[in-house]
Design a protein around this motif. Structure first.
Motif, PDB file in Angstrom:
ATOM      1  N   GLU A  59     -79.264 -62.589 -25.829  1.00 45.88           N
ATOM      2  CA  GLU A  59     -78.024 -62.175 -26.506  1.00 45.88           C
ATOM      3  C   GLU A  59     -77.496 -60.879 -25.905  1.00 45.88           C
ATOM      4  O   GLU A  59     -76.288 -60.723 -25.688  1.00 45.88           O
ATOM      5  CB  GLU A  59     -78.284 -62.009 -28.004  1.00 45.88           C
ATOM      6  CG  GLU A  59     -77.055 -61.560 -28.778  1.00 45.88           C
ATOM      7  CD  GLU A  59     -77.344 -61.290 -30.248  1.00 45.88           C
ATOM      8  OE1 GLU A  59     -76.372 -61.192 -31.012  1.00 45.88           O
ATOM      9  OE2 GLU A  59     -78.533 -61.162 -30.635  1.00 45.88           O
ATOM     10  N   HIS A  60     -78.383 -59.943 -25.633  1.00 41.49           N
ATOM     11  CA  HIS A  60     -78.018 -58.661 -25.010  1.00 41.49           C
ATOM     12  C   HIS A  60     -77.324 -58.892 -23.664  1.00 41.49           C
ATOM     13  O   HIS A  60     -76.257 -58.335 -23.406  1.00 41.49           O
ATOM     14  CB  HIS A  60     -79.294 -57.821 -24.828  1.00 41.49           C
ATOM     15  CG  HIS A  60     -79.130 -56.574 -24.036  1.00 41.49           C
ATOM     16  ND1 HIS A  60     -78.542 -55.438 -24.530  1.00 41.49           N
ATOM     17  CD2 HIS A  60     -79.504 -56.274 -22.758  1.00 41.49           C
ATOM     18  CE1 HIS A  60     -78.560 -54.488 -23.606  1.00 41.49           C
ATOM     19  NE2 HIS A  60     -79.137 -54.982 -22.523  1.00 41.49           N
ATOM     20  N   THR A  63     -73.850 -60.849 -24.266  1.00 44.12           N
ATOM     21  CA  THR A  63     -72.815 -60.106 -24.989  1.00 44.12           C
ATOM     22  C   THR A  63     -72.391 -58.840 -24.267  1.00 44.12           C
ATOM     23  O   THR A  63     -71.204 -58.569 -24.113  1.00 44.12           O
ATOM     24  CB  THR A  63     -73.333 -59.745 -26.401  1.00 44.12           C
ATOM     25  OG1 THR A  63     -73.723 -60.947 -27.053  1.00 44.12           O
ATOM     26  CG2 THR A  63     -72.270 -59.037 -27.214  1.00 44.12           C
ATOM     27  N   ARG A  64     -73.354 -58.085 -23.811  1.00 47.03           N
ATOM     28  CA  ARG A  64     -73.044 -56.776 -23.216  1.00 47.03           C
ATOM     29  C   ARG A  64     -72.816 -56.836 -21.714  1.00 47.03           C
ATOM     30  O   ARG A  64     -72.185 -55.940 -21.153  1.00 47.03           O
ATOM     31  CB  ARG A  64     -74.163 -55.790 -23.540  1.00 47.03           C
ATOM     32  CG  ARG A  64     -74.237 -55.559 -25.047  1.00 47.03           C
ATOM     33  CD  ARG A  64     -75.205 -54.483 -25.419  1.00 47.03           C
ATOM     34  NE  ARG A  64     -75.118 -54.242 -26.851  1.00 47.03           N
ATOM     35  CZ  ARG A  64     -76.150 -54.133 -27.651  1.00 47.03           C
ATOM     36  NH1 ARG A  64     -77.376 -54.209 -27.156  1.00 47.03           N
ATOM     37  NH2 ARG A  64     -75.990 -53.920 -28.933  1.00 47.03           N
ATOM     38  N   ARG A  65     -73.360 -57.863 -21.046  1.00 46.60           N
ATOM     39  CA  ARG A  65     -73.218 -58.004 -19.593  1.00 46.60           C
ATOM     40  C   ARG A  65     -73.465 -56.668 -18.887  1.00 46.60           C
ATOM     41  O   ARG A  65     -72.650 -56.200 -18.097  1.00 46.60           O
ATOM     42  CB  ARG A  65     -71.848 -58.554 -19.224  1.00 46.60           C
ATOM     43  CG  ARG A  65     -71.578 -59.914 -19.825  1.00 46.60           C
ATOM     44  CD  ARG A  65     -70.167 -60.410 -19.525  1.00 46.60           C
ATOM     45  NE  ARG A  65     -70.025 -61.800 -19.833  1.00 46.60           N
ATOM     46  CZ  ARG A  65     -70.304 -62.813 -19.015  1.00 46.60           C
ATOM     47  NH1 ARG A  65     -70.753 -62.574 -17.819  1.00 46.60           N
ATOM     48  NH2 ARG A  65     -70.133 -64.059 -19.394  1.00 46.60           N
ATOM     49  N   PRO A  66     -74.618 -56.053 -19.176  1.00 49.95           N
ATOM     50  CA  PRO A  66     -74.820 -54.684 -18.697  1.00 49.95           C
ATOM     51  C   PRO A  66     -75.212 -54.540 -17.233  1.00 49.95           C
ATOM     52  O   PRO A  66     -75.029 -53.474 -16.650  1.00 49.95           O
ATOM     53  CB  PRO A  66     -75.963 -54.178 -19.592  1.00 49.95           C
ATOM     54  CG  PRO A  66     -76.739 -55.414 -19.909  1.00 49.95           C
ATOM     55  CD  PRO A  66     -75.708 -56.513 -20.016  1.00 49.95           C
ATOM     56  N   ARG A  95     -73.485 -51.267 -16.660  1.00 48.28           N
ATOM     57  CA  ARG A  95     -72.194 -51.059 -17.307  1.00 48.28           C
ATOM     58  C   ARG A  95     -72.466 -50.227 -18.560  1.00 48.28           C
ATOM     59  O   ARG A  95     -73.406 -50.487 -19.299  1.00 48.28           O
ATOM     60  CB  ARG A  95     -71.569 -52.396 -17.683  1.00 48.28           C
ATOM     61  CG  ARG A  95     -70.213 -52.309 -18.308  1.00 48.28           C
ATOM     62  CD  ARG A  95     -69.609 -53.705 -18.529  1.00 48.28           C
ATOM     63  NE  ARG A  95     -69.169 -54.266 -17.249  1.00 48.28           N
ATOM     64  CZ  ARG A  95     -69.745 -55.309 -16.635  1.00 48.28           C
ATOM     65  NH1 ARG A  95     -70.772 -55.918 -17.164  1.00 48.28           N
ATOM     66  NH2 ARG A  95     -69.285 -55.754 -15.485  1.00 48.28           N
ATOM     67  N   SER A  96     -71.642 -49.222 -18.804  1.00 52.68           N
ATOM     68  CA  SER A  96     -71.761 -48.397 -20.006  1.00 52.68           C
ATOM     69  C   SER A  96     -70.876 -48.974 -21.104  1.00 52.68           C
ATOM     70  O   SER A  96     -69.890 -49.660 -20.821  1.00 52.68           O
ATOM     71  CB  SER A  96     -71.319 -46.958 -19.717  1.00 52.68           C
ATOM     72  OG  SER A  96     -72.164 -46.366 -18.767  1.00 52.68           O
ATOM     73  N   PRO A  97     -71.192 -48.658 -22.361  1.00 52.30           N
ATOM     74  CA  PRO A  97     -70.365 -49.153 -23.458  1.00 52.30           C
ATOM     75  C   PRO A  97     -68.891 -48.725 -23.347  1.00 52.30           C
ATOM     76  O   PRO A  97     -68.006 -49.444 -23.785  1.00 52.30           O
ATOM     77  CB  PRO A  97     -71.005 -48.529 -24.707  1.00 52.30           C
ATOM     78  CG  PRO A  97     -72.416 -48.265 -24.314  1.00 52.30           C
ATOM     79  CD  PRO A  97     -72.372 -47.937 -22.848  1.00 52.30           C
TER      80      PRO A  97
END
Length: 156
Positions: A59-60, A63-66, A95-97
């Motif tokens: 999910e992380h 959703t966040r595609r960091p 990637r940062s929020p």
């Protein structure tokens, strides 16, 4: 009783390929590949201490595609039966929020197991971020650093 061993060349290549697939799948957000690479019981501890199980980790990523990129250093791989422990440096470009980018580097310990289908799957992942070293290097650490530096120069 199983002993701790260095992997043979074929096993080492298999494990490095699994790690390469993991890195590529994180950047590509390929959840099918990640779901296959991660054991259902994985415990994934990110550098700041955030801990995920398999469902949360997927999910992380989704959703966040960091993950924008990853770079690995030399891995120390040890095998005990059908379990492999890999340790080594990792640098993640993330990637940062707020939409920017950040880089997190550190040492990683990964534990994999060879499953009944012959595939290696990740059981555990923990990244310890690089931090301030308050102690000076021990004599044994200095000797290891000198050996590593000499090996790097020899291989150039």
């Amino acid at each position: 009783m199983n002993t701790v061993e260095q992997p043979d060349a074929a096993t080492r290549a298999d494990l490095l390929a699994v790690e390469q697939r993991r890195q590529q799948a994180l950047v590509a957000v390929d959840l099918d590949v990640l779901a296959d690479l991660y054991d259902d019981s994985i415990v994934h501890i990110h550098a700041p201490g955030l801990t995920h199980d398999k469902t949360q980790l997927l999910e992380h990523v989704a959703t966040r595609r960091p993950y924008l990129g990853t770079t690995r250093g030399e891995l120390n791989i040890r095998v005990v039966g059908d379990v492999a422990i890999m340790t080594g440096p990792l640098v993640n470009r993330l990637r940062s929020p707020d939409g920017g980018e950040r880089t997190v580097g550190g040492m990683v310990t990964q534990v994999l197991r060879r499953c009944d289908d012959g595939k290696w799957r990740f059981l555990s992942f923990q990244m310890t971020p690089n931090g301030e070293h308050v102690w000076s290097a021990l004599p044994g650490e200095q000797a290891a650093d000198a050996t590593t530096m000499n090996e790097e120069i020899t291989h150039r």
